[in-house]
Design an enzyme around this catalytic site. Structure first.
Site, mmCIF file in Angstrom:
data_model
loop_
_atom_site.group_PDB
_atom_site.id
_atom_site.type_symbol
_atom_site.label_atom_id
_atom_site.label_comp_id
_atom_site.label_asym_id
_atom_site.label_seq_id
_atom_site.Cartn_x
_atom_site.Cartn_y
_atom_site.Cartn_z
ATOM 1 N N GLU A 190 -10.259 23.597 -17.582
ATOM 2 C CA GLU A 190 -8.851 24.253 -17.349
ATOM 3 C C GLU A 190 -9.224 25.807 -18.699
ATOM 4 O OE1 GLU A 190 -4.253 22.661 -16.561
ATOM 5 O OE2 GLU A 190 -6.160 21.432 -16.779
ATOM 6 N N LYS A 237 -2.694 27.527 -10.605
ATOM 7 C CA LYS A 237 -3.027 25.764 -10.053
ATOM 8 C C LYS A 237 -1.137 25.243 -9.741
ATOM 9 C CE LYS A 237 -2.959 21.977 -13.845
ATOM 10 N NZ LYS A 237 -2.875 21.387 -15.316
ATOM 11 N N CYS A 280 -6.928 20.401 -12.591
ATOM 12 C CA CYS A 280 -6.260 18.960 -13.741
ATOM 13 C C CYS A 280 -5.189 18.141 -12.961
ATOM 14 C CB CYS A 280 -5.477 19.919 -14.926
ATOM 15 S SG CYS A 280 -6.114 18.691 -16.100
ATOM 16 N N SER A 323 -7.018 1.147 -49.346
ATOM 17 C CA SER A 323 -6.612 0.317 -50.587
ATOM 18 C C SER A 323 -7.402 -1.408 -50.495
ATOM 19 C CB SER A 323 -5.472 0.385 -49.375
ATOM 20 O OG SER A 323 -5.668 -0.693 -48.724
ATOM 21 N N GLY A 362 -7.234 -2.770 -47.303
ATOM 22 C CA GLY A 362 -6.537 -3.187 -46.518
ATOM 23 C C GLY A 362 -7.036 -3.262 -44.456
ATOM 24 N N ASP A 378 -6.361 -1.281 -42.514
ATOM 25 C CA ASP A 378 -5.675 -0.010 -41.955
ATOM 26 C C ASP A 378 -7.304 1.606 -42.442
ATOM 27 O OD1 ASP A 378 -4.326 -0.991 -40.120
ATOM 28 O OD2 ASP A 378 -2.112 -0.008 -41.574
#
Length: 705
Positions: free
Chosen positions: A45, A114, A175, A357, A359, A361
């Site tokens: 598109e 469209k 689409c 960190s 962690g 994430d």
């Protein structure tokens, strides 16, 4: 008469407003299609200008440059002797339409606007375009002079029509038209259209491929026919990533599958199919034939051209295949990584800087960059010259050839552990170990000096010094002490992103990566302008639960053993003092809810459009086995209080990879206020009244028993 037709569909990595690059990729796709003997080529598109032009569609320059590119396509020897179907904006009678321009041998056959525009969630097509509302109607479109000079046509048909070639009939969808209940392919198929094309800009959301594939296959299952789906791929210049997945289907089965995630800018999918298979499939569907006998016919544009050859009886055809789907962690590994690659190469920066960190994430973010490096090395190994050229520009080495992911990762990813007096040795070790395994250039910074300097200035001016909660300080003091640490980390992240390569004698700067997940963004569990404030965030649309699944995938597939300790540790910001060397602050305790609960709230609020009362009504059923109505009410009210109090933070969210439909992703995609009456007095009163009724009812039942 001809039976077999060879057709081509594409997945192109087009870039908004990149008319030179977009033209080059379109021409390359046509050339590949012709080399594979295809007689019809359809692309994604708005491929000429790029789908994500947004308010650039208002500019006359965008229309002008699109027609200039169209002229180049019409004139090119590459586009001769093949029907080419390309996308661009067209102004007709001062109304702007999202169109397909279909041409053959320097003649425009049809401009097809469209008819159903995408106008929900991330899509705002109604802002720029108008849907073509005249079904089965064509008008005369007067061509610009720069096109007339090539085609020698003064005007061409524009509207809702189909192409009738010497051997078949072809109809167009764009689409969103595939997704609506009254898809054009239904009526077109009943009217005898045998080949359907769909030009899409369909973005990636986790698990969306299943829906898209089922829609395409079902489009021809009831009605028969051949369906070609083209799609945009890559980062078009915004938060979305378009995942390709071009496909060809026939009579309800997949015939050819494109790659869902790829660093190739141009992918062309070609199939050879027998038209008689469509006709025999339809012949025995008597209900369809009955409908066909009374259908209102489409205008047919006659095309003196055949998609088949008269001597094609011995041409082999493609057989149905089984679609191979990626698992959820594979999608997380591949999609955001491809998005990062596009962003990096197009921004012309020297790599990324990630505050790591230790962690889940930030570790997941580091793993996504590592996955990107793996894909880059794989692409180079398989001869992708454009990827190799981009890598060399990024690392500023014209002779460089990436062969190992860890070595490439060291060149383009700098990880930074920023310790304070509240940081634990465990997270320090986790960050260092992961950086070593993926190969990133890792640095350690102690931010205590900067934090104490700021508090020294504050104390000098005010004569007061705040205390942590564990030392007797108030909630406000405690939060202020945490926020200074978090914001100092953001300052250091940008400082090192600007100068880290300079200190190593290398040119360029780094893009700062954020690592706030979708659940934290929804709740507002982060400090405004802290180290979650970055240039881009690859996990901003991914839930904590899905990130943990991805971490486990990385352990098993990338053999990153340091992730085991990261996965098992409780999520914590490490912004408050430890007690006897142990972390006492955890994310879920701070939030007053679990990450699993947050995902439920987010889906109900955004996808189900649930306000406080509706959310309560739904959850008393869903959570009835472990929560009383009063407990559910308490949880829902707590969520909405925190959501509304922190809503202002959504306006500063780092642009994120959009992988979840409930992502807040700032006010561009989540159009709700950011200043709320956080007491929700009327709504909460309705909940309380309902709780009282339910409790009264339960008491009466107990009395009867």
């Amino acid at each position: 008469m001809g039976r077999t037709v060879t057709v081509a569909t594409c997945a192109l990595n087009q870039w908004a407003m990149d008319f030179d690059g977009n033209l080059e990729r379109i021409l390359k796709s046509i050339e590949i299609a012709k080399n594979e003997k295809a007689r019809y080529r359809v692309g994604p598109e708005l491929e000429i200008c790029g789908y994500g032009c947004s308010d650039h569609y208002y500019e006359s320059d965008t229309l002008l440059h699109s027609f200039q590119v169209l002229r180049k396509l019409l004139e090119s020897p590459v586009s001769q002797d093949i029907i080419c179907d390309v996308g661009m904006p067209v102004m007709h009678r001062n109304v702007r339409y999202n169109c397909r321009v279909i041409f053959l041998n320097r003649k425009i056959l049809l401009i097809r606007p469209k008819m159903a525009l995408a106008n929900t969630g991330n899509y705002r097509e109604m802002r720029w375009f108008t849907p073509w509302s005249r079904s089965r109607n064509v008008e005369e479109y007067f061509l610009p002079r720069i096109i007339q000079e090539v085609t020698l046509q003064e005007s061409v048909p524009i509207g809702d029509a189909v192409l009738s070639t010497l051997d078949t009939c072809i109809g167009t969808e764009i689409c969103e038209e595939l997704w609506i209940p009254t898809s054009p392919h239904i009526e077109m198929g009943i009217d005898g259209v045998e080949i359907f094309t769909n030009s899409s800009a369909s973005h990636h959301v986790l698990g969306k491929a299943h829906t898209r594939v089922e829609l395409v296959n079902s489009a021809t299952a009831k009605n028969g026919g051949i369906y070609l789906l083209a799609n945009q791929k890559g980062c078009d210049g915004d938060r979305l990533y378009y995942d390709g997945c071009a496909m060809i289907a026939m009579n309800g089965s997949t015939i050819a599958q494109g790659v869902q995630f790829s660093l190739d800018d141009v992918e062309v999918l070609v199939a050879t199919l027998d038209l008689e298979d469509v006709r025999s499939y339809r012949a025995e569907i008597s209900s369809r034939n009955l409908e066909a006998s009374k259908v209102t016919p489409y205008p047919r544009i006659k095309v003196h051209f055949a998609l088949s050859c008269s001597d094609d009886i011995c041409t082999p055809t493609n057989e149905p295949i089984q679609w191979k789907y990626h698992s959820l962690p594979e999608e997380i590994s591949l999609g955001p990584a491809c998005w990062l690659w596009d962003y990096l190469r197009r921004s012309k920066q020297g790599g990324f800087l990630l505050p790591l960190s230790g962690g889940v994430d930030s570790s997941a973010t580091a793993c996504i960059v590592y996955s990107m490096c793996c894909q880059v090395c794989y692409a180079v190994e398989n001869g992708n010259q454009s990827v190799l050229d981009d890598v060399r520009k990024i690392v500023n080495d014209e002779a460089y050839i990436p062969t190992e992911s860890q070595e490439l990762c060291r060149r383009i990813l700098t990880t930074c552990y920023m310790a304070s007096e509240n940081s634990s040795q465990e997270t320090h070790n986790n960050a260092k170990s992961l950086a070593g395994e993926i190969g990133s250039y890792h640095i350690n910074i102690n931010i205590d000096g900067a934090v104490k300097a700021i508090w020294g200035i504050f104390s000098t001016i005010t004569g007061r010094l705040p205390q942590y909660r564990v030392d007797g300080g108030s909630v406000r003091e405690n939060l202020a002490l945490q926020n200074v640490q978090a914001r100092i980390r953001m300052v250091f992240a940008y400082l090192f992103a600007q100068l880290s390569l300079w200190t190593r004698g290398m040119p360029g700067g780094l893009l700062v990566l954020g690592s706030a997940n979708v659940d934290e963004s929804l709740w507002g569990y982060y400090t405004k302008y802290d180290c979650s404030s970055a240039d881009i965030n690859p996990i901003g649309g991914i839930s904590k639960a899905d990130l943990k699944t991805f971490i486990q995938y990385c352990i098993e597939n990338f053999h990153l053993m340091s992730l085991k300790g990261i996965l098992s540790a409780p999520p914590t910001a490490e912004l408050e003092p430890m007690k006897k060397g142990h972390i006492v602050q955890t994310d879920e305790a701070d939030m007053g809810m679990t990450y699993a609960e947050l995902s439920v709230y987010g889906k109900l609020r955004k996808i189900a459009k649930a306000g406080p009362y509706t959310m309560f009504c739904k959850l008393i059923t869903v959570w009835k086995d472990f929560c009383s109505p009063r407990e559910v009410a308490s949880k829902v009210k707590h969520f909405f209080r925190m959501y509304s109090v922190n809503r202002h933070k959504m306006t500063t969210l780092t642009p994120s990879y959009h992988a979840a439909n409930y992502s807040p992703d700032d006010n561009r995609f989540d159009l709700r206020p950011f200043l709320y009456n956080s007491s929700w007095s009327w709504q909460f009163r309705c909940i309380d009244e309902q709780v009282s009724k339910l409790e009264t009812k339960d008491h009466k039942l107990e009395d009867v028993v």
